[in-house]
Design an enzyme around this catalytic site. Sequence first.
Site, PDB file in Angstrom:
ATOM      1  N   LYS B  80     -14.736 -57.889 -14.657  1.00 46.20           N
ATOM      2  CA  LYS B  80     -13.946 -56.683 -14.360  1.00 46.20           C
ATOM      3  C   LYS B  80     -12.894 -56.475 -15.445  1.00 46.20           C
ATOM      4  O   LYS B  80     -12.261 -57.435 -15.889  1.00 46.20           O
ATOM      5  CB  LYS B  80     -13.288 -56.863 -12.982  1.00 46.20           C
ATOM      6  CG  LYS B  80     -12.530 -55.627 -12.489  1.00 46.20           C
ATOM      7  CD  LYS B  80     -11.912 -55.904 -11.109  1.00 46.20           C
ATOM      8  CE  LYS B  80     -11.210 -54.676 -10.545  1.00 46.20           C
ATOM      9  NZ  LYS B  80     -10.594 -54.944  -9.225  1.00 46.20           N
ATOM     10  N   SER B 155     -11.753 -51.622  -5.617  1.00 45.96           N
ATOM     11  CA  SER B 155     -11.667 -51.207  -6.993  1.00 45.96           C
ATOM     12  C   SER B 155     -12.696 -51.860  -7.921  1.00 45.96           C
ATOM     13  O   SER B 155     -12.978 -51.334  -8.994  1.00 45.96           O
ATOM     14  CB  SER B 155     -10.274 -51.535  -7.526  1.00 45.96           C
ATOM     15  OG  SER B 155     -10.056 -52.933  -7.519  1.00 45.96           O
ATOM     16  N   SER B 179     -10.868 -55.259  -2.575  1.00 41.27           N
ATOM     17  CA  SER B 179     -11.552 -54.700  -3.745  1.00 41.27           C
ATOM     18  C   SER B 179     -12.790 -55.449  -4.200  1.00 41.27           C
ATOM     19  O   SER B 179     -13.498 -54.983  -5.089  1.00 41.27           O
ATOM     20  CB  SER B 179     -10.586 -54.600  -4.921  1.00 41.27           C
ATOM     21  OG  SER B 179      -9.727 -53.504  -4.749  1.00 41.27           O
TER      22      SER B 179
END
Lengths: 486, 490
Positions: B80, B155, B179
């Site tokens: 990420k 997210s 997330s």
Amino acid sequence: MSNKYEVIIGLEIHAQLATASKMFCGCNNNAEGKSPNSVACPVCMGNPGTLPVINKKALEWTYLFGLALNCEVAPQFNFERKQYFYPDLPKAYQITSQTTPPLIGGHLEIEVDGEKKNFTIEHIHLEEDAGKLIHSGGHSLVDLNRAGTPLMEIVTNPDFRSPLEAKLFMQELQRILRYLGISNADMEKGHLRCDGNISLREFGAEKFGKKVEIKNINSFSSLERALEYEIKRQGELLDSGKGEEIFQETRGWDDAKGKTISQRGKEMAHDYRYFPEPDLPPVVPAEAFDLEGLKKQIPELPSGKRKRYVEDFGIGKTEADILASNIELARFFEEAVGGQQADVVKKIANWVLGDLSGYLNDKGLGIMEIKLPPSNLRDLVLLIEKGDISGKIAKEVFVKMIEGGKSSAQIIEEEGIKQVSDTGELEKIVGDLIAGNQGQVEQYRKDVEANGNSPVLNWFVGQVMKATRGQANPSIVMEILKKLLG
Amino acid sequence: MANLNNLTISKASELLEKKEVSSVELTNYYLERIEKLNPELGAYLSTEKEYALKKARESDERIKSGKRIGILDGIPCSVKDVITTKDIETTAASKILEGYIAPYSATVVRKIEEQGAVILGKNNCDEFAMGSSTENSAYMLAKNPWDLSRVPGGSSGGSAVAVAADLCVFSFGTETGGSIRQPASLCSVVGLKPTYGRNSRYGSIAYGSSLDQIGVFGKCVEDISSVMHVIAGKDSLDSTTVEYPIFNIQYPINTQYPMKDLKIGIPKEYFGEGLDSEVEKIVRDAIDKYKEMGAEIIDISLPNTEYATPCYYLLSMAEASSNLARYDGIKYGKSETDNAKDLIDVYFKTRGKYFGDEQKRKSILGTFELSAGYYDAYYRKAQKARSLVKKDFDDAFEKIDCIMCPVSPFPAFKIGEKKDDPLSMYLADIFTISANLAGICALSIPAGFTQNNLPVGLQIMGPRFDEDKILQIAKAYEEMTQWHTMFPSI
């Protein structure tokens, strides 16, 4: 200005801790002489994703200092974020412990004009220093070498009633920091900094006057001068009925102009939005440290030394103060004393404060920068006591001891300058002198008959010293002369 | 060459060991898929072809000389973009960090690279990990591979899509309030949020520091375990990590965990109003499977659940406002100095131009609630509520082994459906944020599909540092079902 105002002063003192690494990262904490931003890492430069890690030594030293100042240890404290925007603060928050300090209360006794006074401490906390801005050529440059240096803040209560008291307190604090070996505490270099809060009120009044904070003080003398200036400025405003023109504000001390200048307007009303630093667990000192053991680590402090020097060594108060003012000098002195009797100790003290300090001052050196074992000074003093060398020659020997690193005995031996105290040898020299200088002998006797003494005696002493290349013991020469001249 | 579709870590590892495939071939397989599919899916913000192939060649050298480091050696993965990678751009999906190359790697990145894992690139996500749909990415949309008109969740949407669409073997995500678990549920992959302190956060660009945690996406429970085994443990660079008795999951995972004596808590607060009926049915069916395996199902209550959402948003916004303050245009990333009157103006212009709406919203609200006069009413009260939420879980885990419930109240929603309605977007987190507040571990495993073929995950929460237990419980379900073997057709 009239004398009807009571002066109220409190201090906020910052001391950089001389730990090996910075407060929250592994960077070298000594950036002196290093090029800008060369002693900085992703953590102290506030790079995204980095996290702080507490420097345990800095914490330990803060507790050590707090215990030395009789503070109470908070059972737990949190580091917290103090938030504001400024380019020298790379995270846009300073990690501090201002609102939940690790050490509370505390006091320090100081002698002011021969009278002992107790000054109290509000709290002591630990935080990180910011970087530095360098303004040049229309640009502002940021140097983060200093960012993250451990910084201990000592906040006093408004206990000082004169600039002198504030200065003496700062000086004593500097000595304690150096005694504990936790800070270089050099004001000129910014290791030790202070802001002064000052207000005036009429004697007897209960309400405090408007408090003015003075910043940018970077020496003991500017602390005293800045506070004196403020007393005058505020006093004159009060005297002329313009008390409302004293604002609760920050003023900067301009050392060159000798005045404080309002920084109002530049400073915005700050709301620092403190909240507990989530990246660091709470500190529980009883778990992290052996506080009792730490207490035992506190060495004898300046006040203790001063007392002991006077009471146990029998030396004068002024001398004791000077000796204790410098931990290295005090250590040298104590080693040199090495269990000697009071009369010898006094002489050693005189040597340390006289010839040794004089030599160091002349050469601009510190005691640690010369190679003089304290025991060598003791031996020298003992040789004088024994009458092996004269005081005059001893002074020359002393310089040779410092510069050559040899002992006094070695130097005397090598240079053949041992004092002549052998009465037989001296009587022979004096006898020869009397025989060869009958004119002076007659003058001497005439003088003594008329006045009880004669300057000719000194002439004879001089002649003996000349004949012995200065090595004759002057008091023995005197005795022999008096005896033989009749 | 062997069939490389949808490889798990253990399967890929086996192929590498047997030399049926090389790490370079494996890496090229994913790089080609990314090149083909990423323009549509938006799972990656950047791929590092040269970097990845160099690492893969190094790995192949080791394999050739019989010096393979471990199960991750040669395995392609993705990270990420809020997790720092030395030498590779890290933007946090924000314009303000465009072009930023961190001078250091996150601890988890360093650890997997030391084990020979091959990083293919950086995953798309909501800007600074703030969001639940990846629509807040400043660079591109990410799409749900099961239905391209829908969001993948967020997210960590890009990291979930990368695993679901077979654009890597495993990936790293981060969580502040769900997330990882929410996109795992919406994309039908396994996602674990480890206990706060279980693995290092160092290098995870902070959102809500007291809630943030790095976690793993994988195609099966065992993969999660394999990666956790590498990244778990105390880190001298993160003071909130804890030295906890060794991570117990042994590879391969013990599948004989006795479900017979297992006590599963079902919190009534997680099955009420707002829960999609299809989601509820799928989750209840999954729980029934455990009943079939002999587990005891116990109704429980987590009475302070209603405070979790406001408490979470107050704390995360306060911390976010503080963590976002360092992006001032002075030190790194974008800077807007043109026509700036003074320093403050540089701050305003830089932050005004390069921050997204959500960053501005959180900065303003967080600053407000920490301000003098409001701190006690908001931040302090939220801290108190947090300890109540935490206590709910502590009390519950005295009587039960784990909690089972939905991950998200609804399956993947349409792109744009909630984007301009932050309050409704915030509700996507209601079943996940409590685990972050309590600091416990929790995961999502594939548990079925709705009528519209949208994935639904089952959430399993466990006590702090009990990852081994919840992974084994999840594994038992995986053994009984086929959901984790289903992949989107793209």
